[in-house]
Design a protein around this motif. Structure first.
Motif, PDB file in Angstrom:
ATOM      1  N   GLU A   1       3.788  -1.672   1.765  1.00 10.44           N
ATOM      2  CA  GLU A   1       3.290  -1.729   0.393  1.00 10.44           C
ATOM      3  C   GLU A   1       2.877  -0.341  -0.075  1.00 10.44           C
ATOM      4  O   GLU A   1       3.210   0.100  -1.176  1.00 10.44           O
TER       5      GLU A   1
ATOM      6  N   ARG B   1      13.090  -5.571   2.134  1.00 11.13           N
ATOM      7  CA  ARG B   1      12.010  -6.361   1.546  1.00 11.13           C
ATOM      8  C   ARG B   1      12.200  -6.381   0.040  1.00 11.13           C
ATOM      9  O   ARG B   1      11.427  -5.794  -0.713  1.00 11.13           O
TER      10      ARG B   1
ATOM     11  N   PRO C   1       3.492  -5.026   6.645  1.00 11.07           N
ATOM     12  CA  PRO C   1       3.443  -5.168   5.189  1.00 11.07           C
ATOM     13  C   PRO C   1       2.451  -4.260   4.462  1.00 11.07           C
ATOM     14  O   PRO C   1       2.833  -3.664   3.457  1.00 11.07           O
TER      15      PRO C   1
ATOM     16  N   ARG D   1       9.569  -7.040  -2.735  1.00 11.26           N
ATOM     17  CA  ARG D   1       8.594  -6.030  -3.140  1.00 11.26           C
ATOM     18  C   ARG D   1       9.113  -5.105  -4.231  1.00 11.26           C
ATOM     19  O   ARG D   1       8.346  -4.544  -4.975  1.00 11.26           O
TER      20      ARG D   1
END
Lengths: 537, 379
Positions: A181, A204, A177, A207
């Motif tokens: 990110e 994901r 993660p 996000r």
């Protein structure tokens, strides 16, 4: 506005395939947008993305009917290399595509191929280094970078050539993660500050959904894809992030895409405190570690870890990369002999047993489940596992059918989806009936439905008098399945608590639903559903 | 040190490889142990002074080890197999009789100091050549060297680099699969273990190769401008003809005594024809490469420049080789480059060759230092 890509009644068959992977694709992608591509694994997302630069069908073979025009060029007559100046592809595994020694040479490579003038090239490399925050590592060898940095280099390399369109096919599926990110923040920056057109497939969704201008749903099974606003498309897409599922449950229209949005709407909602989750009472201790100290060469990996794993419980082991999670798994599986401290699995120390006996008490699924498999067909794999375990023929196949029904017996393990491969690896290990199951990142590459199925399987395995320990970065998975969460940092246990307590309170590990309802400790959409049902009853 | 050399920068890889070639040529001319040791030490000194901190720089150590193994093998074979002339017997090994058809091969017997010394000198020569190759690797990565290939060959160079970079990934894949085999309590050592590991690893490597090819294609690898058919044919003819000329010419250079009859009118020895063919072939290759290069659209990012320091490096290597060659040419058998190993005498130090060794040392000080890998912490 001119569309960057226009698909005109496109359909595509892979060579030898009976059914088309894509059919009646008739859409246009407008310029200057971040378009999110959503769809189940295996729905043809990647294939659709690869038609953009002509890799489908030039590199894959197969039959493409209809016409794809990228920046006005027909991909039938332009090979990928002829479209390199208008499409920048960012691969899933950047390490496979690196050609240069150092970061800045790698970024320049695409421009070199396109024949950009040297002084313009120099300028763009410098600007790109700054934009993506790579200036400090510019002279480093690409192989010496972290996975997140490598993916940012690949993004920089595609972006630096200033294509009309960037195509990213699940750029974060292999990342943890924080690294994911990092990459998604970089993508967002390119879109918002610079107006780059980006076509992004990403699982994901939590996000990126809030940053996307539009979404392209690939429903699979031959149905035509649709393009629309992110909220409308996600409202009934088969894959959806938790906030969208929550919106569906609570009937919000349009659906909420961000935690902020959902929190504002949830403020009006009156939900009772969540009923205590029915906890399976933890059984006897299956495995334990006391004062475990281990090192990798000179680097200490574990510094005095104490841990008990009981039958009937699922424990999520979390923490950043390098915190010692994998070493702990290796110690429990007897692959790594600790410096000091004691590991007991059942009645024995796995590091002192023969491998054959270890396999009867511990099963470890590595992060590449395919590594465990050796046969070229699913049924032969199961038969081999029966022989190794000394079980009656058909035992493993029955286990597999119980875990995930409907896997064709004559398929090659490589052709299976990630979820099916995981199930096959699990079945092979379960053939020897170990009471301790260890899983290293089991949900990497799984989409939401597959993840939910995996969570169900793990729950059932634990209820069947086993202890399950899974290493994961995925807080949503931990929230769904774990009874207890253990967090490691620098080789020490810093949290060992029931999941609700450990996850809801933590800013780093809180799942989306917990953030929406904080301070009320809901973790998943299921919890909310149950609470709402009880409130209305 | 003058300002020109004070700014740290990496040198052009051709300069380092040229220098290493010069030192290797010098080493190949001598079996004088003293000179060989000095040459090896000079190369090592330059590496210590000018190598970068990049991962490939550690290749030098690997090459040093290979060099030592070469010497050891040579000595062992000399002692065990070929038998020894000479008078100073060090040990006598039991002799193993060989069948009659293996005359000339002897197993065991007397091991003499002279024979061992000859083996050390012979192996040492090869070892120093290896360390020169290692030095070139440590000073300039081979992939940077390939980057300075002529434009027409550039893509070949990229392909080689990408292929080589797959090797470390293969190693990690093997490690991973072996670990998984252990988890399943399957044999992971020995022949059967190796067999069961090869399959998955190769499958993965193939998959990866396909991905890499697609990625390279997507980045514009192999883009060409449109070339008229006539010029394309001319390029091919020039390149192939040139290569053929070079090959035939080299044959002539190696065996110069064959007489060729051209019809009934003339005859020419391959010795005179050889150099002519080589020159013509090289010219053909150059024309072909230049023509081929014009079809390539690519440009180069921050090309390595060839400045004074590069010329100094190249010249020092050439001087080293030249001085050794001169020593050999002037001194003949008495030059001191190849002392008679059977005489067991201390090797002399021919002055010209010693000067050559000193020349090989020059790049350690007359070049700009390599840039530090990590930027210094901002103050």
């Amino acid at each position: 506005m001119n569309p960057v890509v226009r698909w005109e009644t496109v359909s595509f068959h892979y060579p030898g395939a009976a059914d088309p992977t894509l059919s009646s694709v008739d859409i246009a992608l407008p310029e200057g947008e971040l378009c999110l591509v959503v769809g189940n694994t295996g729905s043809g997302k990647s294939t659709l993305l690869r038609t953009v630069n002509g890799a489908v069908p030039h590199a894959t073979g197969g039959t493409l009917r209809g016409r794809v025009r990228t920046a006005g060029r027909d991909t039938a007559s332009h090979r990928p290399r002829d479209l390199a100046d208008v499409v920048g592809m960012v691969p899933q595994q950047p390490a496979d595509a690196f050609v240069a020694d150092t970061v800045e040479e790698e970024i320049a490579y695409g421009m070199e191929c396109l024949g950009v003038a040297p002084d313009a090239m120099r300028r763009r490399v410098e600007e790109t280094l700054d934009l993506l925050g790579l200036a400090e590592v510019r002279a480093r060898p690409v192989t010496a970078l972290s996975a997140g940095q490598q993916q940012r280099v690949a993004l920089a390399a595609a972006f630096a050539a200033q294509p009309a369109l960037l195509v990213l096919d699940e750029p974060t599926s292999a990342l943890d993660p924080p690294a994911a990110e990092e990459v998604l923040a970089a993508v967002q920056r390119l879109v918002h500050d610079l107006g780059t057109t980006v076509l992004l497939a990403e699982h994901r969704l939590e996000r990126v959904a809030q940053f996307a201008d539009s979404a392209l749903l690939v429903p699979g099974a031959g149905r035509p894809p649709v393009v629309g606003g992110t909220a409308e498309v996600l409202a009934d897409a088969p894959v959806a992030p938790p906030v969208v599922e929550l919106s569906r449950l609570l009937g919000w229209d349009p659906v909420a895409l961000s935690v902020r949005d959902a929190r504002r709407r949830a403020a009006a909602l009156r939900l009772p405190a969540p009923p205590p989750t029915p906890r399976a009472e933890a059984g006897e201790v299956v495995a334990s570690a006391r004062g475990l100290v281990a090192r990798h060469g000179p680097v200490p990996a574990l510094r005095g870890v104490d841990l008990d794993l009981r039958s009937g419980e699922v424990v999520a082991l979390m923490g950043r990369n390098g915190a010692g999670k994998s070493t702990l798994l290796s110690c429990l599986a007897g692959l790594h002999r600790p410096r000091s401290g004691r590991v007991m699995v059942g009645e024995a120390d796995p590091a002192r047993l023969r491998r054959r006996d270890v396999a009867r008490v511990v099963g470890l699924v590595p992060s590449e489940p395919a590594d465990l498999l050796l046969a070229d067909r699913v049924d032969r794999e199961c038969a081999a596992a029966d022989r190794e375990a000394g079980a009656t023929p058909g035992h493993t196949a029955a286990l597999l059918a119980e875990l995930v029904p409907g896997i064709p017996a004559d398929a090659h393990p490589r052709e299976l989806s990630c979820g099916q491969r995981l199930a096959l690896a699990l079945a092979v290990l379960l053939a020897r009936a170990p009471r301790l199951l260890l899983l290293d990142e089991p949900t990497r590459g799984l989409d939401y439905p597959a993840k939910r199925r995996a969570a169900d399987v793990l729950r059932r395995l634990a209820d069947d008098d086993r202890a399950v320990l899974l290493v994961t970065h995925d807080v949503e998975l931990a929230a769904q399945v774990a009874d207890r969460v253990v967090v490691l940092a620098e080789g020490e246990v810093i949290t060992d608590a029931p999941a609700a307590e450990a996850l809801a309170a933590s800013p780093a590990f809180a799942p989306q639903v917990a953030k929406v309802f904080a301070p009320t400790p809901y973790l998943t959409v299921d919890h909310v559903r149950r609470a709402a049902r009880e409130a209305s009853a | 040190m003058s300002g020109l050399f004070a700014v740290p920068r990496p040198l052009h890889p051709l300069a380092w490889w040229g220098w290493a070639l010069g030192v290797a040529v010098a080493a190949s001319r001598t079996t004088n142990l003293l000179l060989l040791v000095l040459l090896g030490a000079a190369a090592g000194y330059v590496v210590a002074a000018r190598r970068t901190e990049a991962p490939w720089a550690s290749a030098y150590r690997v090459f040093l080890r290979i060099a030592l193994v070469i010497v050891a093998i040579r000595v062992v074979f000399q002692a065990l197999l070929t038998g020894s002339a000479g008078t100073v017997v060090l040990v006598t090994l039991p002799r193993i009789p060989t069948p009659a058809w293996l005359t000339g091969v002897r197993l065991g017997g007397d091991v003499t100091a002279e024979a061992l010394l000859a083996a050390v000198a012979d192996g040492g020569r090869l070892a120093v050549i290896m360390t020169c190759f290692g030095a070139a690797n440590a000073l300039a990565s081979p992939s940077r060297l390939l980057r300075s290939l002529p434009r027409a060959l550039h893509e070949l160079g990229v392909a080689v680099v990408v292929a080589l970079s797959a090797a470390p990934q293969l190693v990690t894949a093997v490690g991973r699969v072996r670990r998984a085999r252990r988890l399943r309590a399957l044999p992971h050592r020995g022949f059967r273990g190796a067999l069961s590991i090869v399959g998955p690893v190769l499958e993965e490597a193939l998959d990866r190769a396909m991905t890499t090819a697609a990625a390279l294609d997507a980045r514009g690898y192999g883009r060409r401008s449109l070339v008229p058919a006539g010029r394309r044919r001319l390029t091919t003819v020039a390149l192939l003809g040139g290569l053929l000329g070079v090959v035939l010419g080299l044959y002539g250079l190696l065996d110069g005594s064959t007489v060729l009859h051209i019809g009934q009118w003339a005859e020419v020895t391959t010795g005179t024809l050889g150099p002519v063919l080589v020159l013509a072939g090289v010219a053909g290759c150059v024309v072909g490469l230049v023509l081929g290069g014009r079809a390539v659209v690519r440009t180069r990012y921050r090309p390595d420049r060839f400045l004074a320091a590069e010329w100094i490096v190249l010249a020092s290597g050439a001087a080293c080789a030249g001085l050794f060659l001169a020593t050999a040419a002037l001194g003949g058998p008495a030059s001191g480059l190849s002392p008679n190993p059977w005489a067991l005498e201390t090797p002399g130090l021919p002055p010209l060759a010693a000067l050559g060794v000193l020349c090989a040392l020059l790049p350690a000080h007359l070049t700009p230092p390599p840039p530090p890998t990590r930027a210094p912490e901002a103050a």
